[in-house]
Design an enzyme around this catalytic site. Structure first.
Site, PDB file in Angstrom:
ATOM      1  N   THR A 188      36.264 -11.567  65.416  1.00  0.00           N
ATOM      2  CA  THR A 188      35.683 -10.213  65.240  1.00  0.00           C
ATOM      3  C   THR A 188      34.386 -10.726  66.130  1.00  0.00           C
ATOM      4  OG1 THR A 188      36.582  -9.466  63.392  1.00  0.00           O
ATOM      5  CG2 THR A 188      34.678  -8.279  64.145  1.00  0.00           C
ATOM      6  N   ARG A 236      47.999  -2.796  59.350  1.00  0.00           N
ATOM      7  CA  ARG A 236      46.895  -3.191  58.848  1.00  0.00           C
ATOM      8  C   ARG A 236      45.526  -2.929  59.467  1.00  0.00           C
ATOM      9  NH1 ARG A 236      42.582  -7.368  59.585  1.00  0.00           N
ATOM     10  NH2 ARG A 236      41.741  -7.914  57.362  1.00  0.00           N
ATOM     11  N   GLY A 256      41.231  -3.791  58.951  1.00  0.00           N
ATOM     12  CA  GLY A 256      40.183  -4.499  58.349  1.00  0.00           C
ATOM     13  C   GLY A 256      38.965  -3.642  57.989  1.00  0.00           C
ATOM     14  N   ASP A 257      37.829  -4.469  57.875  1.00  0.00           N
ATOM     15  CA  ASP A 257      36.757  -3.917  57.549  1.00  0.00           C
ATOM     16  C   ASP A 257      35.793  -3.282  58.646  1.00  0.00           C
ATOM     17  OD1 ASP A 257      36.545  -6.721  57.927  1.00  0.00           O
ATOM     18  OD2 ASP A 257      34.305  -6.140  57.925  1.00  0.00           O
ATOM     19  N   THR A 302      31.866 -10.062  59.979  1.00  0.00           N
ATOM     20  CA  THR A 302      33.220 -10.750  60.506  1.00  0.00           C
ATOM     21  C   THR A 302      33.700 -11.719  59.260  1.00  0.00           C
ATOM     22  OG1 THR A 302      34.025 -12.604  62.030  1.00  0.00           O
ATOM     23  CG2 THR A 302      31.699 -12.757  61.428  1.00  0.00           C
ATOM     24  N   GLY A 303      35.090 -11.623  59.144  1.00  0.00           N
ATOM     25  CA  GLY A 303      35.973 -12.510  58.067  1.00  0.00           C
ATOM     26  C   GLY A 303      36.839 -11.671  57.845  1.00  0.00           C
ATOM     27  N   GLY A 311      38.695  -9.254  55.893  1.00  0.00           N
ATOM     28  CA  GLY A 311      38.277  -8.041  56.000  1.00  0.00           C
ATOM     29  C   GLY A 311      38.698  -7.250  54.644  1.00  0.00           C
TER      30      GLY A 311
END
Length: 349
Positions: free
Chosen positions: A216, A244, A246-247, A267-268, A270
């Site tokens: 990200t 899906r 994510g965050d 970033t990671g 999510g």
């Protein structure tokens, strides 16, 4: 009398040690930062990085920093700086956003992005789009040209066409490296799906773990008028299923900006950032508990880690102080100061 050869050796050793330390840690420029970026966190190890790849990553980060800094130096807004820097990273196949985004389980590229204006708390985001060359620009259009905050899928793409956002064929996003990453992930999935007694570990099948990095990209900026902005863009996770999300496109989870406190881009993994509402929580810790941006950043990343999640974030407060905490082996990251000093780091140490 001291041996002159000993003195020479001691001096050279000290210089080497000092140089290594200076390369590992950025120079402290408290209250002096105007733009911070990231290009993903994860298993990023020096031993696994070729000099050529590292040079390309550093070049991409530097180009993004220079673009954003140029906007701010010219008196532009933090929003313009964030959008401009992220567009550079979206166009760079070294990162998992825009061109070079990872593939879903179904062999598609699905892109998410968000942007937020710290001066008004206005925000825009898009999720699961497949034909938008620069999702960060569509996210900004959602914020500025619609009454909504988030749009997804075909509806977001229809809106993009109506407001003049550049649309490309889905083949634009494909790179061979990302396609091979999906193939390896599918092979590992197949191995895992076998019955316990017949399961063969992936490494025994010759399957090397895919680039275990969350690529990200994100940017936070502080302009000359004191306005903060944050933006994040991503292709998600390799082999993701069922649409899906994510965050990154979720305001308060992966992206947040408030002139009273801080701008944040995460970033990671999510799911853990969503459950912890990480970006907003960082702001709240500063607002309600009086923590510094560094203290608040470490606290929220610890929460992510305590639940079992990986990743990092970048944060820039209203006074120009920044933080780049992460709990992985590395994070592509960089910052630039008011006077144009650029710092780029990749590894943990």
């Amino acid at each position: 009398m001291r041996n002159k050869y000993f003195d020479t050796i001691f001096f050279l050793a000290s210089a080497v040690l000092l140089g290594a330390c200076m390369q590992q840690k950025p120079v402290s420029q408290a209250g002096n930062y105007v733009l911070v970026i990231h290009g993903g966190a994860g298993t990023i190890l020096k031993k696994n990085m070729t000099p050529e790849r590292e040079a390309l990553v550093r070049a991409g980060l530097e180009a993004a920093l220079k673009k954003g800094y140029g906007v701010i130096q010219a008196g532009g807004s933090s929003l313009d700086a964030v959008e401009g820097a992220i567009r550079i990273l979206e166009d760079d196949p070294m990162f998992n956003a825009g061109k070079g985004a990872v593939f879903t389980h179904d062999g598609r590229n699905e892109l998410d992005a968000a942007i937020m204006d710290g001066s008004t708390l206005a925000a825009g985001s898009v999720a699961g789009v497949r034909t938008i060359k620069n999702p960060i620009s569509l996210a900004r259009a959602v914020m500025e040209k619609s009454e909504h905050v988030m749009m997804a899928g075909r509806g977001a793409e229809q809106f993009a066409a109506e407001v003049g956002i550049e649309i490309v064929d889905t083949s634009y996003f494909r790179t061979e490296e990302r396609w091979q990453g999906l193939r390896k992930a599918l092979a590992e999935d197949s191995a895992k799906s076998k019955l316990d007694h017949s399961y063969i570990p992936p490494h025994k099948l010759g399957i090397v773990n895919i680039d275990n990095k969350f690529g990200t990209v994100g940017c936070v900026a502080l302009d000359k008028k004191g306005n903060l902005a944050a933006g994040t863009s991503t292709g998600g996770m390799t082999n993701k299923k069922y649409g899906r999300i994510g965050d990154a496109p979720i305001i308060g989870a992966g992206t947040y900006a408030n002139n009273q406190t801080v701008a944040v881009s995460c970033t990671g993994w999510g799911e853990f950032y969503i459950r912890n509402v990480v970006a907003y929580d960082l702001s709240a810790l500063m607002d309600y508990k009086g923590l510094t941006v560094e203290e608040a950043g470490k606290a929220v990343i610890k929460k992510v880690g305590d639940l079992g999640g990986d990743g990092g974030l970048i944060a820039l407060d209203k006074n120009g102080n920044m933080a780049m905490p992460f709990n992985t082996e590395g994070m592509y990251r960089g910052a630039v100061t008011k006077d144009g000093k650029i710092e780029i780091l990749i590894y943990k140490n």
